[in-house]
Design a protein around this motif. Structure first.
Motif, PDB file in Angstrom:
ATOM      1  N   MET A   1       0.856  -1.205   0.000  1.00 12.30           N
ATOM      2  CA  MET A   1       0.000   0.000   0.000  1.00 12.30           C
ATOM      3  C   MET A   1       0.887   1.248   0.000  1.00 12.30           C
ATOM      4  O   MET A   1       1.810   1.351   0.796  1.00 12.30           O
ATOM      5  N   ARG A   2       0.579   2.185  -0.901  1.00 11.35           N
ATOM      6  CA  ARG A   2       1.368   3.418  -1.006  1.00 11.35           C
ATOM      7  C   ARG A   2       0.566   4.596  -0.451  1.00 11.35           C
ATOM      8  O   ARG A   2      -0.654   4.654  -0.603  1.00 11.35           O
ATOM      9  N   TYR A   3       1.276   5.507   0.183  1.00  9.96           N
ATOM     10  CA  TYR A   3       0.633   6.674   0.807  1.00  9.96           C
ATOM     11  C   TYR A   3       1.104   7.954   0.130  1.00  9.96           C
ATOM     12  O   TYR A   3       2.303   8.132  -0.116  1.00  9.96           O
ATOM     13  N   VAL A   4       0.123   8.822  -0.172  1.00  7.27           N
ATOM     14  CA  VAL A   4       0.424  10.073  -0.871  1.00  7.27           C
ATOM     15  C   VAL A   4      -0.037  11.248  -0.009  1.00  7.27           C
ATOM     16  O   VAL A   4      -0.953  11.121   0.806  1.00  7.27           O
ATOM     17  N   SER A   5       0.593  12.393  -0.236  1.00  2.71           N
ATOM     18  CA  SER A   5       0.250  13.588   0.553  1.00  2.71           C
ATOM     19  C   SER A   5      -0.919  14.341  -0.080  1.00  2.71           C
ATOM     20  O   SER A   5      -1.037  14.408  -1.305  1.00  2.71           O
ATOM     21  N   PHE A  15       3.389   2.101   4.468  1.00  2.00           N
ATOM     22  CA  PHE A  15       2.657   2.344   5.718  1.00  2.00           C
ATOM     23  C   PHE A  15       3.596   2.701   6.864  1.00  2.00           C
ATOM     24  O   PHE A  15       3.370   3.672   7.594  1.00  2.00           O
ATOM     25  N   GLU A  16       4.659   1.910   7.016  1.00  2.00           N
ATOM     26  CA  GLU A  16       5.553   2.160   8.158  1.00  2.00           C
ATOM     27  C   GLU A  16       6.189   3.548   8.050  1.00  2.00           C
ATOM     28  O   GLU A  16       6.265   4.295   9.039  1.00  2.00           O
ATOM     29  N   GLN A  17       6.616   3.891   6.851  1.00  2.00           N
ATOM     30  CA  GLN A  17       7.234   5.213   6.670  1.00  2.00           C
ATOM     31  C   GLN A  17       6.217   6.325   6.954  1.00  2.00           C
ATOM     32  O   GLN A  17       6.531   7.307   7.628  1.00  2.00           O
ATOM     33  N   LEU A  31      -2.400   9.899   2.978  1.00  4.47           N
ATOM     34  CA  LEU A  31      -3.604   9.085   2.770  1.00  4.47           C
ATOM     35  C   LEU A  31      -3.239   7.924   1.863  1.00  4.47           C
ATOM     36  O   LEU A  31      -2.356   8.060   1.009  1.00  4.47           O
ATOM     37  N   PRO A  32      -3.942   6.784   1.994  1.00  2.37           N
ATOM     38  CA  PRO A  32      -3.638   5.684   1.071  1.00  2.37           C
ATOM     39  C   PRO A  32      -4.018   6.075  -0.357  1.00  2.37           C
ATOM     40  O   PRO A  32      -5.018   6.761  -0.565  1.00  2.37           O
ATOM     41  N   GLU A  33      -3.186   5.617  -1.293  1.00  3.96           N
ATOM     42  CA  GLU A  33      -3.443   5.940  -2.700  1.00  3.96           C
ATOM     43  C   GLU A  33      -4.776   5.355  -3.153  1.00  3.96           C
ATOM     44  O   GLU A  33      -5.480   5.942  -3.958  1.00  3.96           O
TER      45      GLU A  33
END
Ligand SMILES: Cc1ncc(COP(=O)(O)O)c(C=O)c1O
Ligand SMILES: N[C@@H](CCOP(=O)(O)O)C(=O)O
Length: 462
Positions: A1-5, A15-17, A31-33
């Motif tokens: 899962m990738r997270y974007v601003s 997620f961990e980062q 937020l999750p992409e």
């Protein structure tokens, strides 16, 4: 899962980062992409499961490869083992079709424990793997701070600095933050409002040299992991009232918009939530913004529900990002305008927001009256934040659709407001019975990022 601003100009993280980073480096929120979805059959199979297992199923898709299934199971088990109710988040019926979701069975007696206990466990796993140490900086109107201190006190690789508005939290909340003896926690009484505390927090996160030097980490709902853990109880509550076969409505006492935003994510994941009702106290900027389209910051008025005395509602940025079709530039522009006092929400975005949220407000008198009404009708004693929700929920009840009002704190945290309404001071539970005999340790500090930064540099463990 990738997270974007939400502002589109920060590195994409896992997620961990994202959890360890807190505020994105462009000042936005992660937020999750993509939002993972559950089928109706998958949701139906949550029925009868322990809270911990529902938590694992809801949280796992967002965590991706960051933690193994065994680590996640262990973290969840430890997080909720100290709650004093087997259901963790039990439902209590107030009236036919109207239920309270009790979220105050954790160690600090507020809903914050659901997320804070879990991220406390996940931080420990991540820090043990990396060998890093972090400086946690938090801003609180009362409940986040005590939950964070409870979750992180005594850890050797974490220093915790919590800023709260001097004179604007209840005495119980203040003592929860000021009485732990652990040397790694610091309660800072800021001369200002909660909005000032949150603004200073963001100033310090946006000071990248400082942030990197001290390993700054955030545990406010700025941190996606906080919101994530709060999604779970929407599922357990709705399923126990018949979802996914039937729709349910929720009313959420709202300040920083993290809890209700978690509800909107539960709905996006497939939970059949009909109405999500934003309930505000007299600091009703969210009610006004969603009614008029004008988000204009006014003076914070101290209320008997102090944890919601907020005008700059941090997570509203996440809702705006979704409503502006994930346009980071548009959100960044609105947030720049906010610095000058406010912004106008576009018609398209407003329409989208209104499809997700309805709103209402409760005055001080209405809040007090509702504490008394619920005591008379049910013998339940509710806290003032919960009373705000119940008052607004009663204006939005629909035949055949269960309404769940979130009961976000234990009434014993706000004895003055409860006594004024019903003439009794609810007792603190046993583990806090001597709270008023414990010694306090507080640093009074100016509402000034430079002064707060110097104090952190001086006090943190190298
Ligand atoms: C007891 C209580 N109720 C409600 C709220 C509002 O929640 P949120 O800030 O997530 O909107 C808070 C503060 O967060 C709180 O402490
Ligand atoms: N009401 C909160 C304010 C901070 O909210 P958060 O969810 O962003 O941590 C509090 O009690 O501190």
């Amino acid at each position: 899962m990738r997270y974007v601003s939400t502002r589109g100009r920060a590195p994409v993280l896992d997620f961990e980062q994202a959890m360890m980073t807190g505020l994105a480096r462009d000042g936005g929120l992660y937020l999750p992409e993509a939002i993972p979805m559950f089928s109706a059959d998958e949701i139906a199979r949550f029925e009868g499961l322990p809270y911990e297992e529902v938590a694992r199923r809801v949280v796992s898709p967002f965590v991706g490869e960051s933690f193994s299934d065994a680590d996640l199971r262990g973290a969840i088990a430890r997080a909720y083992a100290g709650f004093d109710h087997i259901a963790r988040a039990p439902l209590v019926q107030l009236a036919p079709g109207h239920h309270l979701l009790e979220l105050s069975h954790g160690p600090t007696l507020a809903f914050k424990d659901f997320a804070m206990q879990l991220i406390g466990q996940l931080f420990q796993l991540a820090l043990a793997r990396s060998g890093n140490r972090v400086t946690i900086l938090g801003a609180t109107s009362g409940d986040t701070g005590s939950a964070a201190i409870e979750a992180f006190c005594g850890l050797s690789n974490v220093d915790v600095f919590i800023m709260y508005p001097h004179g604007r939290v209840s005495e119980v909340q203040r003592r929860q933050m000021s009485t732990p003896a652990d040397a790694n926690v610091h309660a800072l009484a800021v001369d200002g409002t909660f909005d000032d505390c949150q603004a200073r927090l963001k100033d310090l996160f946006n000071d990248h040299d400082f942030r990197d030097e001290v390993g700054l980490a955030g545990v406010n709902s700025i941190n996606w992991a906080r919101v994530l853990a709060q999604i779970v109880y929407y599922f357990t509550a709705a399923v126990s009232l018949g979802a996914p076969r039937r729709e349910v409505d929720f009313t959420v006492p709202t300040g920083n918009f993290g809890d209700i935003f978690a509800g909107s994510i539960a709905r996006a994941m497939g939970l059949p939530i009909g109405r999500l009702v934003v309930a505000t106290n007299q600091n009703d900027i969210l009610h006004r913004a969603l009614t008029s389209g004008e988000y204009r910051v006014g003076m914070v008025e101290p209320s008997i529900s102090p944890s919601m005395d907020i005008q700059v509602s941090s997570n509203f940025e996440r809702a705006l990002w979704l409503a502006y079709d994930r346009d980071g530039n548009a959100v960044a522009k609105l947030m720049d305008e906010l610095k000058a006092g406010g912004f106008t929400i576009s018609q398209g975005a407003l329409q989208q927001l209104r499809e997700t949220y309805v709103t209402g407000r409760a005055s001080e008198e209405e809040t007090t009256a509702m504490i008394a009404t619920i005591r008379d009708e049910t013998a339940e004693v509710i806290c003032p934040h919960t009373a705000v929700a119940v008052k607004v929920a009663r204006e939005h009840l629909r035949p055949g659709v269960p309404m769940i009002s979130l009961s976000t704190a234990h009434p014993a945290k706000f004895p003055d407001a409860v006594e004024a309404a019903v003439g009794i001071r609810p007792p603190l539970p046993q583990h806090m019975a001597d709270l008023f005999q414990r010694d306090e340790r507080i640093t009074r500090i100016a509402n000034d990022a430079g002064v707060i930064k110097s104090l952190i540099l001086e006090r943190r463990t190298e």
